[in-house]
Enzyme design. Structure first.
Site, mmCIF file in Angstrom:
data_model
loop_
_atom_site.group_PDB
_atom_site.id
_atom_site.type_symbol
_atom_site.label_atom_id
_atom_site.label_comp_id
_atom_site.label_asym_id
_atom_site.label_seq_id
_atom_site.Cartn_x
_atom_site.Cartn_y
_atom_site.Cartn_z
ATOM 1 C CG ASN A 212 11.279 23.799 33.323
ATOM 2 O OD1 ASN A 212 11.956 23.279 33.022
ATOM 3 N ND2 ASN A 212 12.022 25.009 33.797
ATOM 4 C CG ASP A 281 11.212 32.507 32.580
ATOM 5 O OD1 ASP A 281 12.103 32.962 32.354
ATOM 6 O OD2 ASP A 281 10.728 32.113 31.947
ATOM 7 C CE LYS A 291 2.518 19.739 52.709
ATOM 8 N NZ LYS A 291 1.676 17.754 52.725
ATOM 9 N N PRO A 307 17.851 35.268 38.661
ATOM 10 C CG PRO A 307 19.898 35.314 39.380
ATOM 11 C CD PRO A 307 17.957 34.672 39.377
ATOM 12 C CG PHE A 326 19.334 24.797 23.772
ATOM 13 C CD1 PHE A 326 18.475 24.185 23.839
ATOM 14 C CD2 PHE A 326 20.535 25.155 24.315
ATOM 15 C CE1 PHE A 326 19.193 23.032 23.179
ATOM 16 C CE2 PHE A 326 21.015 24.037 23.141
ATOM 17 C CZ PHE A 326 20.626 23.540 23.163
ATOM 18 C CE LYS A 340 17.528 33.127 25.577
ATOM 19 N NZ LYS A 340 17.110 31.314 26.341
#
Length: 399
Positions: A212, A281, A291, A307, A326, A340
């Site tokens: 991300n 996630d 590779k 996890p 967060f 959450k």
């Protein structure tokens, strides 16, 4: 309109004085008023004209000290500043301050002021390590007015590699900004704060990964803010773009499993934990240590869960511990954050809008809504990530 924040800067006689030019310029560009005092020895390294140009205000020297004024100059300056920065702090000025000696404009102004003082020493390694210098340093820091940025390790002007290098301008600016927010209060003194930062990477092969855009800037800001408020800080970070400042214990990890292990190992000792990392996630179900050729890449990538670190921390949390999460969201950020908050057994949560301009991932700025289990809700408009970090610790103090 709010009164501009006022920073008084004292420059000592050392080669590191040139670095203070960047500090002055950065603070001025951030909208602060800056006044500068140079000692006589500082003028051997940097001119009053240079700092006056950068501060947009005449610099003060000992020659000004002995001129007639409507009120004594050191009294005027001491009452004027919101924060007093002394950089570079020389062994000579350190000794004077530790014993309350006032024989020039700089040291007289320190005694005539009440605002917090940020100290950034710089000197040769042998000088810094002298018993007398270390005694003076430790003695001065027992006074709660004084906040220290210990010198770093590196190549010095004497060609020695060792301790004594003044903190870098960015670290000094951050220290000033923290003191302007807190007024010098150390409300986290002695508390153990555990923070996660950055975006985890879940590798498919030796070079490709699911990740991300998180850069870890928010987590670093949280770690710095906690440190400046007196905390003992541990930062567990995935790959980040910036170096971790001195004084923060850093544990580098790459993927969610490694982050989970580090967080669980350090969580029992933490009084306050802030889970600001952007943890993946899912991860590729299979991993290749080499590779993969392009032709060997799967058309459909099988995924496996990773996890849920914050949920596990919530399950293990003790009564004396506080756990902050967060939630980076688009659209409605409050509803999923409330869910959450309850599901993960958090004490508070930071809801981040990541679909607004110049906030969130990769930005130097952020905006958020803080929620806690009492039902409190506080909205923080766009500000620097360091400011948001301090606002969060202010909010958490209410817990």
């Amino acid at each position: 309109m709010e009164q501009p924040q006022r920073v008084l800067i004292g420059i000592g006689g050392g080669i590191a004085a040139y670095k203070v030019c960047e500090v002055i310029s950065t603070l001025f560009k951030a909208g602060m008023q800056v006044r500068v005092i140079l000692t006589d020895s500082a003028k051997q390294f940097i001119t009053p004209l240079t700092v006056a140009t950068l501060a947009r205000h005449p610099a003060y020297t000992d020659a000004d000290f002995w001129q007639p004024h409507e009120r004594p100059l050191h009294i005027e300056l001491g009452e004027w500043g919101d924060v007093f920065l002394i950089a570079p702090l020389t062994a000579n000025t350190l000794a004077k301050l530790s014993y309350g000696i006032a024989d020039n404009l700089l040291t007289n102004t320190v005694l005539a002021s009440k605002c917090p003082v940020l100290l950034a020493p710089a000197m040769n390694t042998e000088m810094w390590q002298q018993v007398a210098v270390q005694r003076n340093w430790q003695q001065l820091l027992t006074d709660t007015r004084f906040h220290g940025l210990a010198p770093g390790y590196g190549l010095l002007a004497c060609d020695r590699i060792g301790a004594g290098r003044m903190a870098e301008p960015a670290e000094i600016v951050t220290g000033v900004q923290s003191l302007l927010h807190t007024g010098g209060e150390r409300d986290l003194l002695g508390k153990r704060v555990l923070i996660s930062a950055g975006g985890t990477r879940e590798y498919l092969d030796a070079v490709r990964f699911i990740g991300n855009p998180s850069t870890g800037k928010m987590g670093l800001a949280l770690a710095q803010a906690a440190l400046h408020r007196g905390a003992i800080v541990t930062l567990v970070h995935a790959p980040i773009e910036e170096s971790v400042p001195p004084g923060i214990r850093a544990i580098a990890v790459v993927n969610a499993e490694q982050m989970q292990q580090a967080m669980l190992e350090n969580f029992p000792d933490a009084d306050l934990t802030v889970m600001s990392a952007a943890v993946a996630d899912v991860k590729p179900a299979a991993y290749s240590s080499e590779k993969l050729p392009k032709r060997s890449l799967p058309e459909q990538l099988l995924l496996a869960p990773v996890p849920d670190i914050v949920a596990e921390l919530g399950r293990r949390k003790q009564l004396h511990q506080r756990l902050i999460g967060f939630a980076a969201q688009t659209g409605d950020i409050i509803t999923p954050a409330r869910q959450k908050l309850a599901q993960k057994k958090l004490d508070a949560i930071v809801a981040n809008p990541i679909d607004k301009a110049d906030v969130g991932f990769g930005s130097n700025f952020n905006a958020a809504i803080f929620l806690d289990f009492h039902g409190r809700q506080v909205e923080i408009s766009q500000c620097s990530k360091l400011q948001l970090a301090h606002h969060l610790f202010d909010f958490v103090h209410g817990l």
